[in-house]
Design a protein around this motif. Structure first.
Motif, PDB file in Angstrom:
ATOM      1  N   MET A 168      29.465  20.036  32.845  1.00 24.49           N
ATOM      2  CA  MET A 168      28.376  20.588  32.073  1.00 24.49           C
ATOM      3  C   MET A 168      27.054  20.065  32.628  1.00 24.49           C
ATOM      4  SD  MET A 168      27.696  20.270  27.968  1.00 24.49           S
ATOM      5  CE  MET A 168      28.507  21.786  27.528  1.00 24.49           C
ATOM      6  N   LYS A 169      26.059  20.967  32.705  1.00 25.83           N
ATOM      7  CA  LYS A 169      24.748  20.519  33.183  1.00 25.83           C
ATOM      8  C   LYS A 169      23.653  21.067  32.284  1.00 25.83           C
ATOM      9  CE  LYS A 169      24.109  24.228  36.577  1.00 25.83           C
ATOM     10  NZ  LYS A 169      23.804  24.559  37.972  1.00 25.83           N
ATOM     11  N   ALA A 170      22.526  20.352  32.246  1.00 31.80           N
ATOM     12  CA  ALA A 170      21.372  20.743  31.431  1.00 31.80           C
ATOM     13  C   ALA A 170      20.323  21.387  32.314  1.00 31.80           C
ATOM     14  CB  ALA A 170      20.787  19.519  30.733  1.00 31.80           C
ATOM     15  N   ILE A 171      19.747  22.481  31.832  1.00 34.15           N
ATOM     16  CA  ILE A 171      18.697  23.195  32.557  1.00 34.15           C
ATOM     17  C   ILE A 171      17.496  23.351  31.628  1.00 34.15           C
ATOM     18  CG2 ILE A 171      18.057  25.366  33.666  1.00 34.15           C
ATOM     19  CD1 ILE A 171      21.076  25.723  34.266  1.00 34.15           C
ATOM     20  N   GLU A 172      16.333  22.868  32.075  1.00 37.12           N
ATOM     21  CA  GLU A 172      15.111  23.012  31.284  1.00 37.12           C
ATOM     22  C   GLU A 172      14.618  24.452  31.386  1.00 37.12           C
ATOM     23  OE1 GLU A 172      10.844  20.725  30.696  1.00 37.12           O
ATOM     24  OE2 GLU A 172      12.140  20.228  32.384  1.00 37.12           O
ATOM     25  N   VAL A 173      14.154  24.990  30.261  1.00 36.69           N
ATOM     26  CA  VAL A 173      13.645  26.362  30.206  1.00 36.69           C
ATOM     27  C   VAL A 173      12.125  26.314  30.257  1.00 36.69           C
ATOM     28  CG1 VAL A 173      13.484  28.433  28.776  1.00 36.69           C
ATOM     29  CG2 VAL A 173      15.639  27.179  28.912  1.00 36.69           C
ATOM     30  N   ALA A 174      11.523  26.903  31.278  1.00 31.00           N
ATOM     31  CA  ALA A 174      10.069  26.831  31.456  1.00 31.00           C
ATOM     32  C   ALA A 174       9.312  27.640  30.405  1.00 31.00           C
ATOM     33  CB  ALA A 174       9.692  27.319  32.850  1.00 31.00           C
ATOM     34  N   ALA A 175       9.903  28.720  29.912  1.00 31.33           N
ATOM     35  CA  ALA A 175       9.184  29.626  29.009  1.00 31.33           C
ATOM     36  C   ALA A 175       8.798  28.976  27.685  1.00 31.33           C
ATOM     37  CB  ALA A 175      10.029  30.872  28.742  1.00 31.33           C
ATOM     38  N   VAL A 176       9.630  28.053  27.192  1.00 33.56           N
ATOM     39  CA  VAL A 176       9.358  27.388  25.914  1.00 33.56           C
ATOM     40  C   VAL A 176       9.622  25.896  26.099  1.00 33.56           C
ATOM     41  CG1 VAL A 176       9.911  27.235  23.456  1.00 33.56           C
ATOM     42  CG2 VAL A 176      10.024  29.458  24.608  1.00 33.56           C
ATOM     43  N   ALA A 177       8.580  25.099  25.941  1.00 30.14           N
ATOM     44  CA  ALA A 177       8.684  23.651  26.148  1.00 30.14           C
ATOM     45  C   ALA A 177       9.743  23.044  25.237  1.00 30.14           C
ATOM     46  CB  ALA A 177       7.330  22.990  25.888  1.00 30.14           C
ATOM     47  N   GLY A 178      10.585  22.195  25.821  1.00 30.07           N
ATOM     48  CA  GLY A 178      11.597  21.489  25.045  1.00 30.07           C
ATOM     49  C   GLY A 178      12.902  22.237  24.867  1.00 30.07           C
ATOM     50  N   VAL A 179      12.952  23.500  25.269  1.00 29.18           N
ATOM     51  CA  VAL A 179      14.197  24.272  25.185  1.00 29.18           C
ATOM     52  C   VAL A 179      15.050  23.960  26.408  1.00 29.18           C
ATOM     53  CG1 VAL A 179      15.180  26.610  25.229  1.00 29.18           C
ATOM     54  CG2 VAL A 179      13.217  26.112  23.770  1.00 29.18           C
ATOM     55  N   HIS A 180      16.341  23.801  26.179  1.00 27.45           N
ATOM     56  CA  HIS A 180      17.281  23.543  27.279  1.00 27.45           C
ATOM     57  C   HIS A 180      18.496  24.448  27.140  1.00 27.45           C
ATOM     58  CE1 HIS A 180      15.003  19.774  27.607  1.00 27.45           C
ATOM     59  NE2 HIS A 180      15.466  19.716  28.839  1.00 27.45           N
ATOM     60  N   LEU A 181      19.066  24.791  28.282  1.00 22.95           N
ATOM     61  CA  LEU A 181      20.367  25.441  28.333  1.00 22.95           C
ATOM     62  C   LEU A 181      21.373  24.409  28.815  1.00 22.95           C
ATOM     63  CD1 LEU A 181      19.366  28.810  30.021  1.00 22.95           C
ATOM     64  CD2 LEU A 181      20.203  28.531  27.679  1.00 22.95           C
ATOM     65  N   PHE A 182      22.490  24.314  28.123  1.00 29.23           N
ATOM     66  CA  PHE A 182      23.574  23.438  28.550  1.00 29.23           C
ATOM     67  C   PHE A 182      24.690  24.338  29.072  1.00 29.23           C
ATOM     68  CE2 PHE A 182      21.230  20.930  25.463  1.00 29.23           C
ATOM     69  CZ  PHE A 182      21.070  19.734  26.156  1.00 29.23           C
ATOM     70  N   GLU A 183      24.817  24.379  30.401  1.00 26.52           N
ATOM     71  CA  GLU A 183      25.773  25.280  31.038  1.00 26.52           C
ATOM     72  C   GLU A 183      27.130  24.612  31.196  1.00 26.52           C
ATOM     73  OE1 GLU A 183      24.308  26.850  34.723  1.00 26.52           O
ATOM     74  OE2 GLU A 183      23.020  28.296  33.692  1.00 26.52           O
ATOM     75  N   SER A 184      28.128  25.288  30.696  1.00 26.08           N
ATOM     76  CA  SER A 184      29.510  24.827  30.846  1.00 26.08           C
ATOM     77  C   SER A 184      30.095  25.386  32.129  1.00 26.08           C
ATOM     78  CB  SER A 184      30.348  25.296  29.658  1.00 26.08           C
ATOM     79  OG  SER A 184      29.870  24.740  28.463  1.00 26.08           O
ATOM     80  N   THR A 185      31.234  24.843  32.502  1.00 28.40           N
ATOM     81  CA  THR A 185      31.977  25.371  33.644  1.00 28.40           C
ATOM     82  C   THR A 185      33.379  25.718  33.156  1.00 28.40           C
ATOM     83  OG1 THR A 185      30.731  23.915  35.116  1.00 28.40           O
ATOM     84  CG2 THR A 185      32.741  24.907  36.011  1.00 28.40           C
ATOM     85  N   PRO A 186      33.590  26.964  32.733  1.00 26.74           N
ATOM     86  CA  PRO A 186      34.944  27.336  32.282  1.00 26.74           C
ATOM     87  C   PRO A 186      35.939  27.295  33.438  1.00 26.74           C
ATOM     88  CG  PRO A 186      33.297  28.907  31.485  1.00 26.74           C
ATOM     89  CD  PRO A 186      32.633  28.048  32.525  1.00 26.74           C
ATOM     90  N   TYR A 187      37.088  26.670  33.193  1.00 29.65           N
ATOM     91  CA  TYR A 187      38.169  26.635  34.171  1.00 29.65           C
ATOM     92  C   TYR A 187      39.199  27.676  33.751  1.00 29.65           C
ATOM     93  CZ  TYR A 187      35.963  22.356  35.686  1.00 29.65           C
ATOM     94  OH  TYR A 187      35.042  21.449  36.143  1.00 29.65           O
ATOM     95  N   ALA A 188      39.317  28.741  34.552  1.00 31.80           N
ATOM     96  CA  ALA A 188      40.181  29.856  34.196  1.00 31.80           C
ATOM     97  C   ALA A 188      41.454  29.855  35.016  1.00 31.80           C
ATOM     98  CB  ALA A 188      39.431  31.167  34.392  1.00 31.80           C
ATOM     99  N   ASP A 189      42.543  30.262  34.383  1.00 28.85           N
ATOM    100  CA  ASP A 189      43.797  30.518  35.080  1.00 28.85           C
ATOM    101  C   ASP A 189      44.531  31.613  34.320  1.00 28.85           C
ATOM    102  OD1 ASP A 189      45.061  29.300  32.904  1.00 28.85           O
ATOM    103  OD2 ASP A 189      45.346  27.391  33.930  1.00 28.85           O
ATOM    104  N   GLU A 190      45.808  31.791  34.624  1.00 35.59           N
ATOM    105  CA  GLU A 190      46.553  32.889  34.009  1.00 35.59           C
ATOM    106  C   GLU A 190      46.683  32.759  32.490  1.00 35.59           C
ATOM    107  OE1 GLU A 190      49.378  29.622  35.026  1.00 35.59           O
ATOM    108  OE2 GLU A 190      47.780  30.667  36.131  1.00 35.59           O
ATOM    109  N   ARG A 191      46.447  31.558  31.949  1.00 33.52           N
ATOM    110  CA  ARG A 191      46.543  31.347  30.502  1.00 33.52           C
ATOM    111  C   ARG A 191      45.275  31.750  29.761  1.00 33.52           C
ATOM    112  NH1 ARG A 191      47.408  25.114  30.688  1.00 33.52           N
ATOM    113  NH2 ARG A 191      45.750  25.492  32.218  1.00 33.52           N
TER     114      ARG A 191
END
Length: 197
Positions: A1-24
């Protein structure tokens, strides 16, 4: 998971997950205290979790709280939504700016919205489940709603509105809310300086 600062609105962040996908299907982390802490937020501050389910075209918002305000983490756990954040903190360098995001179950990205920002979304999929984690117990007496179609905000909602609450339908304009409800600004903590990129 990583945090990304959003320039459009001060203090807003996106926390991006990394889904691990398989046949299940897939597996991913949706909250990580260390990552939240890395952007100056207290992971222990969040005290209440909620979930909403909406059908396609439903619009919820624009909502915020008076008093001490309310910071929240928002994630579309199932489906897809068009999500909007409006900065209503007068001391913020991005005051009256808006951020627009698409959140979906494909990415499980979490959006951090600071206290003093209005929030709303529209369901884009047939069903959309949205998870909320807030930093103060909900108090309905502090609920504030702003008209979703306020011309000053000119939010480009992507679909005709299929349904909304009566409260949202009757919401006052942004100008009315700023004058009559938020004339005593919601205190915001740690509003970072805004840098043009």
């Amino acid at each position: 998971m990583k945090a990304i600062e959003v320039a459009a609105v001060a203090g807003v962040h996106l926390f991006e997950s990394t889904p691990y996908a398989d046949e299940r299907g897939f597996f991913c982390r949706t909250f990580d205290a260390d990552v939240v802490r890395s952007v100056g937020l207290d992971p222990d501050a969040f005290v209440q979790d909620s979930l909403s389910r909406s059908v396609r075209g439903v619009l919820r918002g624009l909502h915020l709280r008076s008093g001490a305000g309310e910071a929240k983490l928002v994630r579309c756990s199932y489906g897809r939504i068009f999500d909007v954040v409006v900065d209503l903190r007068p001391e913020s360098p991005t005051y009256l700016s808006r951020g627009i995001f698409e959140l979906s179950d494909d990415t499980q990205t979490t959006l951090y919205i600071p206290a003093g920002c209005a929030h709303g979304f529209q369901a884009l999929s047939e069903i959309a489940d949205v998870s909320y984690r807030i930093d103060r117990p909900h108090d309905p007496s502090e609920d504030v709603t702003i008209a979703y179609d306020d011309p000053e905000l000119a939010i480009p909602w992507p679909l005709p509105v299929s349904s909304m609450s009566e409260r949202d339908r009757q919401a006052p304009s942004l100008a009315e809310v700023l004058k009559n409800v938020l004339s005593h600004p919601i205190p915001s903590h740690n509003v970072p300086p805004h840098e043009e990129s």
